[in-house]
Write a protein that holds these residues in place. Structure first.
Motif, PDB file in Angstrom:
ATOM      1  N   LEU A 156       0.819  -1.211   0.000  1.00 39.65           N
ATOM      2  CA  LEU A 156       0.000   0.000   0.000  1.00 39.65           C
ATOM      3  C   LEU A 156       0.855   1.263   0.000  1.00 39.65           C
ATOM      4  O   LEU A 156       0.341   2.348  -0.228  1.00 39.65           O
ATOM      5  CB  LEU A 156      -0.916   0.012   1.219  1.00 39.65           C
ATOM      6  N   ALA A 157       2.157   1.131   0.265  1.00 40.81           N
ATOM      7  CA  ALA A 157       2.997   2.325   0.420  1.00 40.81           C
ATOM      8  C   ALA A 157       3.609   2.732  -0.900  1.00 40.81           C
ATOM      9  O   ALA A 157       4.815   2.669  -1.076  1.00 40.81           O
ATOM     10  CB  ALA A 157       4.076   2.070   1.455  1.00 40.81           C
ATOM     11  N   ILE A 213       0.279   7.253  -3.024  1.00 43.15           N
ATOM     12  CA  ILE A 213      -0.531   7.263  -1.805  1.00 43.15           C
ATOM     13  C   ILE A 213       0.166   8.040  -0.704  1.00 43.15           C
ATOM     14  O   ILE A 213      -0.480   8.709   0.095  1.00 43.15           O
ATOM     15  CB  ILE A 213      -0.840   5.813  -1.375  1.00 43.15           C
ATOM     16  N   ILE A 214       1.491   7.991  -0.644  1.00 44.72           N
ATOM     17  CA  ILE A 214       2.162   8.659   0.465  1.00 44.72           C
ATOM     18  C   ILE A 214       2.619  10.074   0.120  1.00 44.72           C
ATOM     19  O   ILE A 214       3.458  10.641   0.795  1.00 44.72           O
ATOM     20  CB  ILE A 214       3.335   7.835   1.020  1.00 44.72           C
ATOM     21  N   PHE A 222       1.138   2.187  -7.847  1.00 46.03           N
ATOM     22  CA  PHE A 222       0.568   1.340  -6.808  1.00 46.03           C
ATOM     23  C   PHE A 222       0.375  -0.097  -7.311  1.00 46.03           C
ATOM     24  O   PHE A 222       0.624  -1.066  -6.582  1.00 46.03           O
ATOM     25  CB  PHE A 222      -0.762   1.969  -6.397  1.00 46.03           C
ATOM     26  N   ILE A 239      -0.661  -7.216   5.428  1.00 45.62           N
ATOM     27  CA  ILE A 239      -0.516  -6.274   4.315  1.00 45.62           C
ATOM     28  C   ILE A 239       0.835  -5.588   4.417  1.00 45.62           C
ATOM     29  O   ILE A 239       1.183  -5.123   5.461  1.00 45.62           O
ATOM     30  CB  ILE A 239      -1.661  -5.249   4.325  1.00 45.62           C
TER      31      ILE A 239
END
Lengths: 345, 345
Positions: free
Chosen positions: A101-102, A106-107, A274, A345
């Motif tokens: 997810l990182a 997204i970040i 992603f 995750i």
């Protein structure tokens, strides 16, 4: 078993992994080339393959020179280069922070570049390369800010991700505000900076992309082995001789460079960074390096996503909308897989 | 793994009653003060005589009409702030995450997507319709993000919830854009779904929203005792006779009702729900029976104040309240992240 025997087996295993990696990369390259051929030949009208080749060779073909040479080719090239940057940068970032997810979108790394580009266009009324330069500088600045704010006697991945999410949320509202203040509200131009688009791609835009892939891409590929060792955990990687701080810093700088340059050209195309890494990890054998496959998958995603957005869907959509919509089922898939595997995750 | 919302060292678990009472009075006084400011301060300077006459219901002069517009705006800001503050406090209680907030968790994005779908495909045009759809969308997004955040080892950690929320927001925004793009007829109304504001307040909208808010407030406040038990950890709460899943669901329904209704009327306003509960824990301690009503009160103060600040800093225009709260909230978010130990994230 003697030591010699063992080393021979290890060498054999390594050779087979590297052979498989080459095969995978070649297969992905073939997919990408097929996609390129498709987008060059088939648009609103069909251009015969021979005409496409003649245009590529520099001949003047009535009709085809414009559609292929001016419209389709720049678009395809920019898509591929931006996709390579997003895929490579995203996979490296996910590997470094050890979470699918990182990814940089997204970040908050792309948000800095987007905000700067929107500011340059809407408030300062700039155009051309100056916008890109400002976007890159501000992307790097944002990343530095995130890194510094996450610093507390060393940078932990967790804190870096969360600080990034906070910064990104703030920048998103700034972007939205500036777009609403724009004197001539143009949805198309605005969407480029909200979701990313390759509309109006021009060949000169390829130069910064090529430069950044050459410099930052090389750095990342050189760090590939170290990044893979860090998957085992920081302590084990350090025991294997990886210089953690140096690898981390080099990787972050290279990721930011790749993502910022690509964002400056095509906007923050949603979810390419992603999605590419996890797809690559899925089709690669365990233990196989994912950076190169991820880059190729990123390129294919942008190229085919843009094609689908233009011709396959009812209505015309910018590529970022297509890839963003792809991300939603992937998230659900992630849940299902994690539930079954009971993993993390 | 249990992650308590606050470590005992940081917050005394109980405050003496006199301290709480004092803060309650201070908060009430602050609310009166900011409401007074909200009615008197704005883009146009209005004489005191006009303000008094306007409050009395007269609209003869421009000044008096301006006041007549500022009054519903202030009422809406008070209600929205109270609802968002309470909703954030409940979400932080349910998830035991210090970083929970309707904006961060993607609940606002879900509400916005649902309303856009309703407008585009189901001919949604009434206030009541907006409210129901927004609440449905908020509930769907909340379930999705909680599911994403709680799979895998360690359950719903703040990090996974925040990442899941950020990723879900991006996916939902892509869908929102994809739906709006071919529809010029509804593209105009997209603007209000980018940044939240209270500028367009009317008594009709407030009246339509009121029943939802009343139910939301009641359900949320009644779950205070159960949230206190849940803070001890699921096993301990079950041992004390609390139906864990049911009470979590009920509290979540209250929180979603509140933020969904506000998003339907004002658009997405982030970070109020994040900042306010932390402030309240500092002032009145961690007992939810005090913390929840106090969060509502403080949220109202914060949002009205943010609205007034937005009118002052950008004269002669005004900043939407969603921008101001993002600029106040993001630094607080980062401060919370920095203050915690890695293990707690």
């Amino acid at each position: 078993m003697s030591a010699l025997d063992l080393s021979a087996r290890v060498a054999r295993h390594r050779r087979s992994v590297s052979r498989r990696s080459t095969r995978l990369a070649l297969a992905l390259l073939a997919v990408l080339l097929a996609g390129l051929a498709l987008t060059l030949m088939l648009g609103q009208s069909l251009t015969p393959p021979l005409d496409v080749l003649r245009v590529l060779a520099g001949h003047d073909v009535p009709g085809a020179s414009f559609t292929v040479g001016r419209l389709r080719l720049p678009r395809a090239i920019i898509s591929i280069l931006a996709g390579l940057s997003f895929g490579l940068g995203g996979a490296a970032c996910q590997t470094l922070l050890r979470s699918p997810l990182a990814s940089p979108d997204i970040i908050g790394i792309s948000a800095g570049s987007s905000a700067a580009a929107v500011f340059a266009i809407v408030v300062l009324a700039w155009t051309g390369p100056a916008v890109s330069v400002l976007a890159v500088v501000c992307g790097l600045g944002t990343a530095c800010l995130i890194y510094l704010l996450a610093w507390r006697g060393g940078v932990a991945g967790t804190r870096l991700i969360l600080v990034g999410i906070g910064i990104s949320a703030m920048l998103q509202s700034v972007i939205a505000y500036m777009l609403l203040q724009a004197p001539e509200w143009s949805l198309q131009e605005a969407l480029r900076w909200l979701t990313g688009s390759v509309n109006g791609a021009r060949l000169p835009d390829a130069v910064p992309l090529l430069l950044s892939l050459g410099v930052f891409g090389t750095i990342l590929l050189a760090q590939g082995a170290n990044l893979q060792a860090m998957q085992l955990g920081d302590d084990k990687a350090a025991a294997l001789g990886v210089r953690l701080a140096r690898t981390r810093l080099l990787t972050i700088v290279a990721v930011v460079g790749l993502i910022a340059v690509a964002t400056a050209v095509v906007g923050p195309i949603a979810f390419v960074a992603f999605l590419s890494g996890p797809i690559a990890a899925r089709i690669a054998a365990p233990g196989q390096p994912v950076l190169i496959p991820a880059a190729l998958i990123g390129a294919a995603l942008v190229l085919l996503g843009d094609y689908a957005g233009q011709f396959l869907l009812p209505g015309r959509y910018p590529v970022g909308v297509v890839t963003g919509a792809l991300g939603a089922p992937y998230l659900i898939y992630l849940i299902v897989r994690m539930n079954r595997a009971g993993g993390t995750i | 793994m249990i992650t308590p919302v606050s470590s005992p060292a940081a917050f005394p678990s109980r405050r003496p009653g006199s301290v709480r009472l004092l803060w309650l009075l201070v908060a009430l006084a602050a609310l009166l003060l900011v409401c007074g400011l909200s009615v008197t301060i704005g883009t146009r300077d209005v004489a005191w005589s006009d303000i008094l006459a306007g409050l009395g219901g007269e609209t003869a002069t421009i000044g008096q009409s301006v006041v007549a517009v500022r009054v519903p705006r202030t009422v809406l800001a008070v209600l929205a702030g109270a609802a968002l503050g309470l909703s954030g406090a409940v979400m932080q209680g349910i998830t035991r995450s210090p970083l929970a907030d309707p904006g961060i968790l993607g609940v606002n994005a879900g509400a916005a997507l649902a309303v856009v779908i309703g407008m585009a495909w189901f001919g949604l045009a009434s206030l009541g319709g907006y409210l129901w759809t927004a609440i449905l969308g908020a509930a769907g997004a909340a379930c999705l993000v909680y599911a994403i955040g709680s799979v895998g080892r360690g359950g719903a950690t703040p990090l996974k919830l925040a990442l899941g929320g950020a990723a879900t927001s991006i996916a939902m925004s892509s869908f929102t854009v994809a739906i709006i793009l071919p529809r010029n007829d509804i593209a105009g109304s997209v603007q209000s779904w980018q940044i939240g504001g209270v500028g367009g307040a009317s008594y009709d909208a407030i009246a339509a929203m009121l029943p939802f808010l009343v139910v939301g407030f009641a359900v949320s406040l009644l779950s205070a005792r159960n949230l206190n038990m849940l803070a001890l950890g699921d096993e301990a709460a079950a041992g004390l006779g609390v139906p864990v899943a049911l009470s979590r669901l009920a509290a979540a329904a209250g929180a979603v009702l509140l933020c969904g209704a506000i998003t339907a009327i004002c658009g997405p306003i982030g970070f109020v729900g994040l900042v306010v509960p932390h402030l309240c824990r500092l002032l009145v301690g961690v007992d939810h029976r005090w913390q929840l009503p106090f969060s509502a009160l403080t949220g109202a103060v914060l949002l009205v104040l943010a609205d007034v600040v937005g009118r002052i800093v950008a004269r002669p225009g005004e900043l939407d309240v969603g921008i101001v709260t993002a600029f106040v909230g993001a630094p607080v978010f980062i401060w919370i992240v920095r203050r915690r130990r890695i293990r707690e994230l």
